[in-house]
Design a protein around this motif. Sequence first.
Motif, PDB file in Angstrom:
ATOM      1  N   GLY A   1       0.801  -1.220   0.000  1.00 41.75           N
ATOM      2  CA  GLY A   1       0.000   0.000   0.000  1.00 41.75           C
ATOM      3  C   GLY A   1       0.831   1.266   0.000  1.00 41.75           C
ATOM      4  N   GLU A   2       1.958   1.209  -0.693  1.00 38.61           N
ATOM      5  CA  GLU A   2       2.852   2.357  -0.767  1.00 38.61           C
ATOM      6  C   GLU A   2       3.054   2.771  -2.220  1.00 38.61           C
ATOM      7  N   ARG A   3       3.607   3.927  -2.364  1.00 38.36           N
ATOM      8  CA  ARG A   3       4.039   4.411  -3.675  1.00 38.36           C
ATOM      9  C   ARG A   3       5.555   4.320  -3.683  1.00 38.36           C
ATOM     10  N   ALA A   4       6.104   3.857  -4.794  1.00 35.23           N
ATOM     11  CA  ALA A   4       7.562   3.756  -4.917  1.00 35.23           C
ATOM     12  C   ALA A   4       8.035   4.552  -6.118  1.00 35.23           C
ATOM     13  N   GLU A   5       9.173   5.166  -5.945  1.00 36.76           N
ATOM     14  CA  GLU A   5       9.877   5.765  -7.073  1.00 36.76           C
ATOM     15  C   GLU A   5      11.225   5.062  -7.143  1.00 36.76           C
ATOM     16  N   VAL A   6      11.528   4.528  -8.310  1.00 33.15           N
ATOM     17  CA  VAL A   6      12.774   3.799  -8.502  1.00 33.15           C
ATOM     18  C   VAL A   6      13.537   4.471  -9.635  1.00 33.15           C
ATOM     19  N   ILE A   7      14.753   4.904  -9.334  1.00 29.73           N
ATOM     20  CA  ILE A   7      15.615   5.530 -10.339  1.00 29.73           C
ATOM     21  C   ILE A   7      16.815   4.619 -10.554  1.00 29.73           C
ATOM     22  N   HIS A   8      17.021   4.238 -11.782  1.00 28.05           N
ATOM     23  CA  HIS A   8      18.124   3.358 -12.172  1.00 28.05           C
ATOM     24  C   HIS A   8      19.381   4.216 -12.342  1.00 28.05           C
ATOM     25  N   GLU A   9      20.135   4.398 -11.267  1.00 25.83           N
ATOM     26  CA  GLU A   9      21.308   5.274 -11.288  1.00 25.83           C
ATOM     27  C   GLU A   9      22.470   4.676 -12.072  1.00 25.83           C
ATOM     28  N   GLN A  10      22.681   3.382 -11.952  1.00 28.13           N
ATOM     29  CA  GLN A  10      23.727   2.656 -12.674  1.00 28.13           C
ATOM     30  C   GLN A  10      23.089   1.405 -13.246  1.00 28.13           C
ATOM     31  N   CYS A  11      23.634   0.920 -14.364  1.00 24.68           N
ATOM     32  CA  CYS A  11      23.071  -0.292 -14.949  1.00 24.68           C
ATOM     33  C   CYS A  11      24.163  -1.089 -15.671  1.00 24.68           C
ATOM     34  N   MET A  12      24.165  -2.390 -15.447  1.00 19.45           N
ATOM     35  CA  MET A  12      25.098  -3.280 -16.118  1.00 19.45           C
ATOM     36  C   MET A  12      24.890  -3.224 -17.632  1.00 19.45           C
ATOM     37  N   LYS A  13      23.670  -2.965 -18.064  1.00 18.59           N
ATOM     38  CA  LYS A  13      23.377  -2.888 -19.497  1.00 18.59           C
ATOM     39  C   LYS A  13      23.972  -1.636 -20.135  1.00 18.59           C
ATOM     40  N   ARG A  14      24.370  -0.680 -19.307  1.00 22.05           N
ATOM     41  CA  ARG A  14      25.031   0.534 -19.808  1.00 22.05           C
ATOM     42  C   ARG A  14      26.536   0.490 -19.533  1.00 22.05           C
ATOM     43  N   GLY A  15      27.036  -0.683 -19.132  1.00 22.91           N
ATOM     44  CA  GLY A  15      28.469  -0.848 -18.922  1.00 22.91           C
ATOM     45  C   GLY A  15      28.937  -0.737 -17.483  1.00 22.91           C
ATOM     46  N   ASP A  16      28.030  -0.466 -16.551  1.00 29.54           N
ATOM     47  CA  ASP A  16      28.423  -0.400 -15.144  1.00 29.54           C
ATOM     48  C   ASP A  16      28.641  -1.808 -14.592  1.00 29.54           C
TER      49      ASP A  16
END
Length: 181
Positions: free
Chosen positions: A152-167
């Motif tokens: 019963g919550e609201r979530a905001e998820v920001i993808h700061e780093q990603c293996m698909k972008r080379g991280d």
Amino acid sequence: MKGIVFTLLQEVVTKEHGERTWDSLLESAGLEGAYTAVGTYPDQELVALVAAAAAALQSPPDDVLRWFGRKALPLLAGQVPQVFQGHTSTQGFLLTLNEVIHPEVRKLFPGAYAPEFDFTLRDNGLALGYTSARRLCSFAEGLILGAADYFGERAEVIHEQCMKRGDATCRLSCTFSAVPL
């Protein structure tokens, strides 16, 4: 990959879009689709199903995975309620992934591979590190959103780093808030 992922995908697709759509995805992916929750199947079969869905929807595969994760979480909660018992918030639930939830999943589904997570508490939420050879970070993001829905919550998820972008790892910045009444 454990069959529970495939059976959840089938359930989500048929619930949202009907049995014909599931059959169409299987045909487009060149798969038979006789999945059981305790079976083990090649990762490539999930990739093929997601690609077929992405093509049918004219949507990026990561969006399909995110949608699937969000819709699958409440179904998973219905199938393995013991994993969710005792939790009252998304953040509290997530913080138990490595020590409680994934070991329980491995008991229920022997041989299951689970990604590794690390956590950094922040004043306004949680930074979650995700490492997995499967690179299903969008699915993990969807599961986080689904967990927020479940609690019963609201979530905001920001993808700061990603293996698909080379991280080297993915880093998801998560904030949670109450859903207004």
